[in-house]
Design an enzyme around this catalytic site. Structure first.
Site, short mmCIF file in Angstrom:
data_model
loop_
_atom_site.label_atom_id
_atom_site.label_comp_id
_atom_site.label_asym_id
_atom_site.label_seq_id
_atom_site.Cartn_x
_atom_site.Cartn_y
_atom_site.Cartn_z
N ARG A 1 0.34 10.91 4.37
CA ARG A 1 1.77 10.72 4.66
C ARG A 1 2.41 12.06 5.03
O ARG A 1 2.19 13.08 4.38
CB ARG A 1 2.50 10.12 3.46
CG ARG A 1 3.99 9.95 3.74
CD ARG A 1 4.72 9.17 2.69
NE ARG A 1 6.14 9.07 3.01
CZ ARG A 1 7.03 8.44 2.27
NH1 ARG A 1 6.64 7.83 1.15
NH2 ARG A 1 8.30 8.40 2.64
N ARG B 1 5.53 5.54 8.05
CA ARG B 1 4.72 6.26 7.07
C ARG B 1 3.36 5.57 6.89
O ARG B 1 3.26 4.34 7.02
CB ARG B 1 5.43 6.42 5.74
CG ARG B 1 5.62 5.22 4.84
CD ARG B 1 6.64 4.19 5.29
NE ARG B 1 7.94 4.72 5.64
CZ ARG B 1 8.97 4.78 4.78
NH1 ARG B 1 8.81 4.36 3.55
NH2 ARG B 1 10.14 5.20 5.18
N ASP C 1 3.53 4.19 1.47
CA ASP C 1 4.75 4.41 0.68
C ASP C 1 4.55 3.73 -0.66
O ASP C 1 4.27 2.52 -0.71
CB ASP C 1 5.96 3.81 1.42
CG ASP C 1 7.28 4.20 0.76
OD1 ASP C 1 7.29 5.18 0.00
OD2 ASP C 1 8.29 3.52 1.01
N ASP D 1 6.52 3.16 -4.19
CA ASP D 1 7.79 3.29 -4.90
C ASP D 1 7.68 2.69 -6.30
O ASP D 1 7.17 1.56 -6.45
CB ASP D 1 8.90 2.54 -4.15
CG ASP D 1 9.32 3.24 -2.88
OD1 ASP D 1 9.11 4.46 -2.79
OD2 ASP D 1 9.86 2.56 -1.98
#
Length: 844
Positions: free
Chosen positions: A397, A407, A410, A412
């Site tokens: 990334r 990206r 990712d 989260d």
């Protein structure tokens, strides 16, 4: 005990969300009874010697209307605190009742009742404490949450007209909540309904069950059935059910029945019924499917207990949102999952399905592939954030790119236990998860009842609300991988990381390894069968040569097959011996290698229940494992699949190919239980109706067992580390089922793969289903892609040879597509491709 009382004080206050899911002021009725001695006030006629109900009324009204409250329980707690604070030196206890109209659209009230005792010393009044507690009765140890007069329309009664015409009844339900139960909702001290006791879901379920699927003769039977639903499906420990029947008596307002049942009583009645049935079986010297089901239930109960124990000591549960829109998105997600599992401090224990979504915030970028991981971790939130950022960096990334831009990966942190947490670097729950269906939906796949503790709402409700907002595009599409990588296969109806505005092409050979499911699916995948065996039931020996086998595979591919399924071990029950591992490898691996040498884009599946064969085939380039035993024969199979990150087909079969048609493996029936009866012959159903009821019960039991056993296989696969999005289910037509059972499953495919609770809506006899429902609720099989294999099988025969069953197969393929099956497994690809194509145009 003396009490000073205020009855039905009407205030307007914000009390959670109303029936239309709005946060607005609502009318609420408050009743308080304050335990306090009025002896001095009675003797000297002084208001100062008592609790001033005028001041109390104003204090309650002012507080209630000036504050927002999360729920009735919280308001009740606060009202009790006000009562104690007004005259703490003489108040020994407080009863509070909160009523809210239209809490439920068809109920008169929703209601909460609590009692709180004075905890402080109260001087001269201390001698009255024991009397006060005694007069509080059951409310000393439990609080009551009630639904008052829920209006339902049902078939109920023994009279002839009552069997044909619905009548209105009023149902009341009171949940008894022990005060020492763990606090999980709201901030009030000492009282709460646990998360899994969602009163609104209980009301919805009882309403649907009662109105659509019951026709009891007696009010008593219906009351007990409702108690069973609450206790077995919604994990209530104790409930009181009242049913009023206004039309029962000419000169009375109504007749009524009220019962109270505990979990122990309900389970005890089920055990008694089970023991009684077991005695009948022993007397008849028959082996029933109840025995099989009970064995499975015991096995699954043990597995469930083990599954509840965290694999990492001292770990916490966190949900991680995962997304990618650059490069091989599927490989990126699989690599992230593998990296987490290779760590010593974190483990992925479940995943959501895969979804392709349009980008948000920055629209001019490729479409995303999204899912979510449920992980156990011993890391703190900050440490977990650092760990995930490290994985993102390792996978390539570029953190210098624009925010919300493209990206590679990712990761989260969406939720971490029930933590509400905010620092400069990290906010939990994730600050934008409530507006992102691409993150909410994968979490809902795993746990729709997970609570967003900042919003105090379940993620399932938040996700549903998103779809009702006109400015939120509902363009999330579930997709299914048919390979370990996104760019190694070529199928029609594929999807890839193109711009959200670019039309998705349908060009074979375009290297798209993801297949669209659900409403957006417009093509059925064809799996062409290649048996490299001398003894398969249909085409044994026809392709038992490497060059001929490869030529046939390429021919099926050109004719329209999306997947080539290669088998080296016959599952023909007439074949008495299983070949050696080495022999099966010798048969299938060269075929895989040669097909892949012709074209890497051809998707190859291996039909095997041997884990070592699967390993060698995957190393040779195979894409999918098709295990007819669903991982039951070789317990190492799931480890091999998880290690290689490939899709796997889990089929339903009992026993082995050699034993699958034994009596115990094909007996899904249980001793029949008739409808409740008063004993009057004139009120029993006609024989024809009894036969129909018996037939329906037989179908439900069959579907229940298959659903239960598939759920067990899915749970084992998840525990072994196979992501949910890599699992395909097969009901196992022709395996461990007789001709009638095969057709019953074909006719009820929608019921088999529906939401689990729907299966129990089809008959009144609830006892034999409740334990299964508890277990099914732990791992649902809803929304998994489904494969169906009916090609040339014996249940289609009409005294003809397997090769002559092409058009009978065509009928089953059409029925499968009508029921939204994802993959059809067939021998005759060229002959049936148009059947599939036209059926897709009609039913997709």
């Amino acid at each position: 005990m003396d009490t000073i009382e205020i009855h039905n004080l009407e205030v307007r206050t914000i009390l959670g969300r109303d029936s239309w899911d709005r946060t607005k002021k609502q009318p609420v009725l408050i009743t308080v009874k304050v335990q306090a001695s009025v002896a001095e006030a009675g003797r000297y006629d002084r208001v100062t010697d008592s609790v001033h109900y005028g001041k109390l009324c104003k204090a309650i009204e002012k507080f209630a209307e000036s504050q927002a409250h999360k729920c009735m329980e919280e308001l009740a707690e606060n009202v009790a605190d006000i009562c104690f604070s007004l005259k703490a030196d003489m108040v020994m206890g407080v009863f509070v009742t909160i009523k809210k109209r239209k809490t439920f659209l068809r109920a008169k009230y929703g209601q909460v009742e609590i009692y709180r005792a004075q905890k402080k010393e109260i001087g001269q009044y201390e001698k009255f404490r024991e009397i006060a507690l005694k007069s509080a009765g059951e409310l000393v140890g439990e609080d009551l949450v009630s639904v008052i007069d829920l209006k339902l329309s049902v078939i109920l009664g023994v009279n002839t007209w009552e069997r044909y015409e619905k009548q209105n009844i009023l149902v009341g339900m009171t949940i008894h909540v022990e005060k020492n139960e763990e606090k999980e909702l709201g901030q009030s001290q000492g009282f709460v309904i646990k998360k899994n006791q969602d009163i609104r879901k209980l009301v919805d379920r009882v309403s649907k069950y009662t109105e659509e699927r019951t026709n009891y003769l007696t009010v008593e039977a219906l009351a007990v059935a409702i108690a069973r639903v609450a206790i077995m499906e919604h994990k209530v420990n104790k409930i009181t059910v009242s049913i009023k029947k206004p039309s029962a008596l000419m000169f009375a307002e109504c007749s009524a029945v009220t019962i109270t049942r505990t979990r122990e009583q309900i389970i005890g009645s089920l055990v008694s019924a089970s023991n009684s049935e077991a005695g009948e079986r022993e007397a008849n010297e028959e082996v029933s499917s109840v025995v099989v089901a009970e064995d499975i239930i015991k096995k699954m109960d043990n597995d469930s207990t083990a599954c509840q124990d965290k694999t990492l000591e001292g770990s916490s549960i966190s949900y991680i949102g995962v997304g990618s829109n650059l490069g091989d998105r599927l490989k990126n997600i699989n690599d992230a999952l593998k990296t987490i599992n290779e760590s010593k401090h974190s483990k992925v224990v479940d995943t959501g399905f895969l979804y392709q979504t349009s980008p948000m915030y920055v629209l001019d970028q490729p479409a995303f592939l999204n899912t979510a991981f449920k992980i156990e971790t011993t890391l703190s939130p900050q440490e977990l954030l650092d760990f995930l950022k490290g994985i993102e960096a390792d996978l390539g990334r570029d953190f210098s790119m624009m925010r919300f831009g493209p990206r590679v990966i990712d990761l989260d942190i969406l939720f971490y236990e029930d933590l509400v947490y905010e620092t400069e670097r990290l906010t939990i729950p994730h600050p934008r998860v409530h507006e992102r269906k691409f993150q909410l939906q994968p979490v809902c796949d795993m746990n729709p009842r997970l609570v967003h503790n900042k919003l105090n709402m379940e993620v399932g409700l938040i996700c549903r609300r998103l779809t009702t907002h006109s400015n939120v595009p509902d363009d999330i599409q579930q997709v299914m991988p048919i390979s370990r990588n996104e760019f190694t296969s070529c199928i029609g109806n594929g999807v890839h990381g193109t711009s959200s505005n670019e039309e998705k092409s349908v060009i074979r050979g375009s290297n798209k390894g993801l297949f669209t499911l659900g409403r957006a699916q417009n093509e059925t995948l064809i799996m062409g069968i290649l048996n490299f065996t001398p003894d398969s039931f249909s085409d044994g020996g026809n392709f038992n040569n490497l060059d001929i086998a490869v030529e046939h595979a390429l021919s099926m591919w050109e004719d329209g097959a999306s997947i080539i399924d290669i088998g080296g071990q016959s599952t023909n029950p007439k074949v008495k011996e299983i070949i050696s591992t080495d022999e099966e490898i010798r048969r299938v691996v060269p075929v895989v290698e040669k097909i892949k040498s012709k074209s890497q884009g051809i998707v190859v599946s291996i039909d095997t229940f041997n884990s070592e064969v699967a390993r060698k085939a995957l190393e040779a380039g195979a894409d999918i494992i098709n295990d007819v035993s669903g991982g039951e024969i070789d317990k190492s199979m799931f480890n091999v699949v998880a290690e290689h990150g490939c899709p796997v087909v889990l089929m339903h079969m009992r026993g082995t190919p050699q034993t699958m048609f034994s009596k115990v493996n094909t007996d899904y029936n249980r001793p029949k239980i008739g409808l409740s009866s008063t004993g009057d012959q004139e009120h029993t159903l006609e024989n024809k109706e009894q036969d129909q009821e018996q037939e329906q019960e037989e179908i439900v039991t069959l579907i229940t067992c298959v659903k239960l056993e598939l759920s067990h296989r899915v749970k084992n696969a998840l525990r072994a580390g196979i992501p949910r999005y890599n699992i395909i289910l097969d009901p196992g037509i022709g395996f461990s089922k007789n001709k009638k059972q095969n057709f019953q499953i074909m006719k009820n495919l929608d019921l088999l793969f529906k939401n689990d609770s729907h299966i129990f809506d089809y008959h009144n006899n609830y006892n034999h289903c409740t334990q299964m429902l508890q277990l099914l609720s732990k791992v649902s099989i809803e929304n998994f892609p489904v494969l169906l294999g009916t090609s040339r099988k014996a249940f289609l025969q009409n005294n003809n040879e397997p090769k002559d069953r092409v058009w009978a197969t065509a009928a089953t393929v059409t029925a499968a597509i009508q029921n939204h099956v994802t993959i059809v497994r067939i021998h005759d690809v060229k002959e049936l491709k148009d059947v599939v194509r036209i059926s897709d145009l009609i039913y997709r």
